[in-house]
Enzyme design. Structure first.
Site, PDB file in Angstrom:
ATOM      1  N   ASP A  40       0.781  -1.235   0.000  1.00 10.40           N
ATOM      2  CA  ASP A  40       0.000   0.000   0.000  1.00 10.40           C
ATOM      3  C   ASP A  40       0.813   1.286   0.000  1.00 10.40           C
ATOM      4  OD1 ASP A  40      -2.563  -0.372  -0.485  1.00 10.40           O
ATOM      5  OD2 ASP A  40      -3.281  -0.195   1.568  1.00 10.40           O
ATOM      6  N   HIS A 243      29.668   9.467 -12.884  1.00  5.96           N
ATOM      7  CA  HIS A 243      28.284   9.312 -12.435  1.00  5.96           C
ATOM      8  C   HIS A 243      28.179   9.316 -10.915  1.00  5.96           C
ATOM      9  CE1 HIS A 243      27.017   7.453 -16.555  1.00  5.96           C
ATOM     10  NE2 HIS A 243      27.174   8.743 -16.594  1.00  5.96           N
ATOM     11  N   ASP A 260      25.544  18.401 -12.140  1.00  2.00           N
ATOM     12  CA  ASP A 260      24.930  17.951 -13.393  1.00  2.00           C
ATOM     13  C   ASP A 260      23.475  17.645 -13.059  1.00  2.00           C
ATOM     14  OD1 ASP A 260      24.021  16.603 -15.646  1.00  2.00           O
ATOM     15  OD2 ASP A 260      25.828  15.380 -15.874  1.00  2.00           O
ATOM     16  N   ASP A 271      19.414  19.094 -19.280  1.00  2.38           N
ATOM     17  CA  ASP A 271      20.581  18.304 -18.869  1.00  2.38           C
ATOM     18  C   ASP A 271      21.793  19.233 -18.860  1.00  2.38           C
ATOM     19  OD1 ASP A 271      22.520  16.421 -18.346  1.00  2.38           O
ATOM     20  OD2 ASP A 271      22.377  15.428 -20.293  1.00  2.38           O
ATOM     21  N   HIS A 350      34.579  10.126 -21.988  1.00  5.75           N
ATOM     22  CA  HIS A 350      33.185   9.969 -22.452  1.00  5.75           C
ATOM     23  C   HIS A 350      32.941  10.681 -23.780  1.00  5.75           C
ATOM     24  CE1 HIS A 350      32.215  14.091 -21.127  1.00  5.75           C
ATOM     25  NE2 HIS A 350      32.830  13.830 -19.992  1.00  5.75           N
ATOM     26  N   HIS A 354      24.863  13.692 -26.690  1.00  7.68           N
ATOM     27  CA  HIS A 354      23.827  12.675 -26.894  1.00  7.68           C
ATOM     28  C   HIS A 354      22.532  13.399 -27.212  1.00  7.68           C
ATOM     29  CE1 HIS A 354      22.270  13.647 -22.866  1.00  7.68           C
ATOM     30  NE2 HIS A 354      23.515  13.590 -22.434  1.00  7.68           N
ATOM     31  N   HIS A 361      18.901  10.713 -22.159  1.00 10.92           N
ATOM     32  CA  HIS A 361      19.609  10.175 -23.331  1.00 10.92           C
ATOM     33  C   HIS A 361      18.494   9.740 -24.273  1.00 10.92           C
ATOM     34  CE1 HIS A 361      23.752   9.346 -21.317  1.00 10.92           C
ATOM     35  NE2 HIS A 361      23.256  10.511 -21.023  1.00 10.92           N
ATOM     36  N   GLU A 384      28.963  18.570 -24.058  1.00  7.63           N
ATOM     37  CA  GLU A 384      29.427  18.407 -22.686  1.00  7.63           C
ATOM     38  C   GLU A 384      30.857  17.868 -22.572  1.00  7.63           C
ATOM     39  OE1 GLU A 384      27.428  15.124 -20.565  1.00  7.63           O
ATOM     40  OE2 GLU A 384      26.084  14.951 -22.285  1.00  7.63           O
ATOM     41  N   TYR A 388      38.997  15.304 -16.260  1.00  8.26           N
ATOM     42  CA  TYR A 388      38.884  14.728 -14.914  1.00  8.26           C
ATOM     43  C   TYR A 388      40.248  14.185 -14.472  1.00  8.26           C
ATOM     44  CZ  TYR A 388      34.259  14.746 -16.993  1.00  8.26           C
ATOM     45  OH  TYR A 388      33.119  15.132 -17.671  1.00  8.26           O
ATOM     46  N   ARG A 406      33.194  19.646 -15.990  1.00 10.43           N
ATOM     47  CA  ARG A 406      32.381  19.399 -17.181  1.00 10.43           C
ATOM     48  C   ARG A 406      31.490  20.622 -17.364  1.00 10.43           C
ATOM     49  NH1 ARG A 406      30.744  14.792 -16.022  1.00 10.43           N
ATOM     50  NH2 ARG A 406      28.664  15.110 -15.186  1.00 10.43           N
ATOM     51  N   GLU A 408      28.143  21.656 -19.667  1.00  9.86           N
ATOM     52  CA  GLU A 408      27.154  21.005 -20.540  1.00  9.86           C
ATOM     53  C   GLU A 408      26.003  21.946 -20.849  1.00  9.86           C
ATOM     54  OE1 GLU A 408      25.272  17.520 -18.765  1.00  9.86           O
ATOM     55  OE2 GLU A 408      24.647  16.827 -20.753  1.00  9.86           O
TER      56      GLU A 408
HETATM   57  N1  GLY Z   1      23.322  13.791 -16.981  1.00 12.46           N
HETATM   58  C1  GLY Z   1      23.716  12.724 -17.797  1.00 12.46           C
HETATM   59  C2  GLY Z   1      24.530  13.143 -18.928  1.00 12.46           C
HETATM   60  O1  GLY Z   1      25.025  14.238 -18.939  1.00 12.46           O
HETATM   61  O2  GLY Z   1      24.660  12.440 -19.895  1.00 12.46           O
HETATM   62 MN    MN Z   2      24.292  14.854 -20.858  1.00 15.21          MN
HETATM   63 MN    MN Z   3      24.381  15.841 -17.749  1.00 14.23          MN
END
Ligand code: GLY
Ligand code: MN
Ligand code: MN
Length: 438
Positions: A40, A243, A260, A271, A350, A354, A361, A384, A388, A406, A408
């Site tokens: 519940d 992440h 982020d 994003d 990375h 995207h 994504h 982005e 690092y 980063r 973005e």
């Molecule tokens: N926040 C996830 C990315 O930047 O791809």
């Molecule tokens: Mn992103």
């Molecule tokens: Mn992001």
């Protein structure tokens, strides 16, 4: 409930566009199962993105069966009215309400699925359905296909072919309509407000959790229902973890804070990443490091216009950031060698971009006929780049250890170039310092 500003015509228009591509077939899109972890106790439910995209309907326990050219064309199965359940869980439209408010041609209670679905599938020549998204409904669906086959009697025809709807939906969701872009921009604007608010809030001694609270507060005060993904609030060495999700450390004097985070508007999400000094003033080392990433980001943004091949964004980013790694003393040798040997991946592991939209994504193919595709007006994506350097990297100059940066932004391609939807969130060092001073 349906938000009063959501015009159901938007969803009918989207279905009409899909119709051209799936003529003769049916598309079946179930909601995903609602999460009830304790008896519940309900947890946040977000409609399956494709189901919302095609219907605007937000209740769990619903299934769209869309059969362009058939009668009825748009069939929706929904939770039945249930006074007892509704006193516990709140309002449900039920089949009648759903038909009246959402413009479906025909609605049924979800409890009628087994008896109705086979008949709906009988006249179509193929069914667009994604397996393994909802294992309970997979069984219902497979059974309905089999019953439909049986009902075709002596025809000798076998099961209908099942086609993955994500190909059609991905292509369509990649090409944003003017309405999509309007909602995306609104999501980006509120997301940027969150970043401005955390810049104003942050100072040595605050906890990452409190920074997250400021994001959430700002987003929801703008009536956004939820974040588009788990916010990354990463101070100090945490900023070098791509992440990072713990969001529980104290932000310290002399460190960077990488945030982020993005929030939703009508299922579109921002994003944005911004990185800034916890104490509000870039040190010389921080500025040097940060400006390498900012330079790369602006160079990439300058490239964006219709016709540019998507993968060239990443190729160019690698070149610029590898050059920066040499200048910062992170790598030695030539740019060509560092790219050839993949040495750059140690500090930039990375991709630079995207697709962005109703999922962070977003659905949509990156290739066309096996080749990276060219940008077209209406495509939306992130830019982005990042660098690092973990604190335990003894090969890196000491001044840069523990720095992750980063930056973005969210971009829509226009007829003549592009529009940056997240420019409101400051990224020049002087602009960040000015916001943090106030
Ligand atoms: N926040 C996830 C990315 O930047 O791809
Ligand atoms: Mn992103
Ligand atoms: Mn992001």
């Amino acid at each position: 409930m349906r938000k009063p500003d959501l015009d159901i015509k938007i969803f009918a228009d989207r279905r009409r566009k899909i119709a051209e591509k799936i003529k003769g077939g049916a598309m079946v899109i179930p909601a995903h199962p609602a999460l009830i972890r304790n008896h519940d106790v309900h947890y946040e439910y977000r409609q399956d993105t494709n189901l919302f995209y095609l219907t605007g309907y937000e209740e769990p326990g619903s299934v769209l069966v869309y059969r362009p050219g058939q009668n009825p064309e748009t069939v929706m199965f929904v939770l039945p009215k249930d006074p007892l359940r509704e006193t516990w869980d709140g309002f449900r439209y039920g089949p009648e309400g759903a038909k009246a408010e959402f413009g479906f041609d025909k609605t049924y209670s979800i409890n009628e699925m087994d008896s109705v679905l086979p008949d709906l599938l009988m006249p179509v020549d193929r069914v667009y359905y994604r397996l393994y998204q909802n294992s309970d409904f997979d069984k219902t669906f497979a059974k309905a296909l089999d019953v439909a086959r049986e009902k075709l009697g002596r025809s000798g025809l076998g099961l209908k072919p099942v086609v993955d709807p994500f190909e059609v939906l991905g292509e369509m969701r990649l090409m944003k309509s003017p309405k999509d872009i309007e909602w995306q921009k609104k999501a980006c604007e509120i997301s940027a407000e969150g970043h401005i608010a955390v810049m104003k809030f942050t100072k040595p001694g605050v906890n990452e959790r409190q920074v997250e609270a400021v994001l959430r507060h700002t987003f929801m005060m703008h009536q956004s229902p939820r974040m588009g993904y788990n916010a990354i609030v990463a101070s100090g060495n945490g900023s070098t973890t791509l992440h990072y999700n713990f969001n529980d450390q104290e932000c310290r004097d002399g460190e960077f804070l990488l945030v982020d985070a993005g929030t939703e508007w009508n299922y579109f999400t921002g994003d944005i990443t911004r990185t800034f000094p916890v104490n509000g003033k870039f040190s010389e080392s921080q500025k040097k490091f940060y400006n390498c990433v900012l330079f790369a980001q602006k160079e990439i943004l300058n490239m964006i216009k219709p016709g540019l091949v998507f993968k060239n964004l990443q190729t160019a980013t690698i070149k610029i950031l590898t050059q920066a790694m040499l200048e910062l003393g992170l790598l030695k040798g030539s740019v060509e060698d560092a790219i050839e040997s993949m040495a750059f991946k140690k500090y930039y592991p990375h991709g630079v971009s995207h697709w962005l939209g109703m999922d962070v994504h977003d659905l949509g193919p990156y290739t066309l006929n096996g080749e990276s595709r060219a940008l077209e007006p209406g495509m939306i994506f992130t830019v982005e780049p990042g660098l690092y350097v973990p604190s335990n990297d003894e090969s890196a100059p000491a001044e840069f250890r523990g720095m992750g940066v980063r930056i973005e932004d969210n971009i829509v391609v226009t007829e003549t170039g592009h529009f940056n939807m997240t420019l409101k969130a400051p990224k020049e060092t002087s602009d960040i310092e000015a916001v943090m001073r106030n």
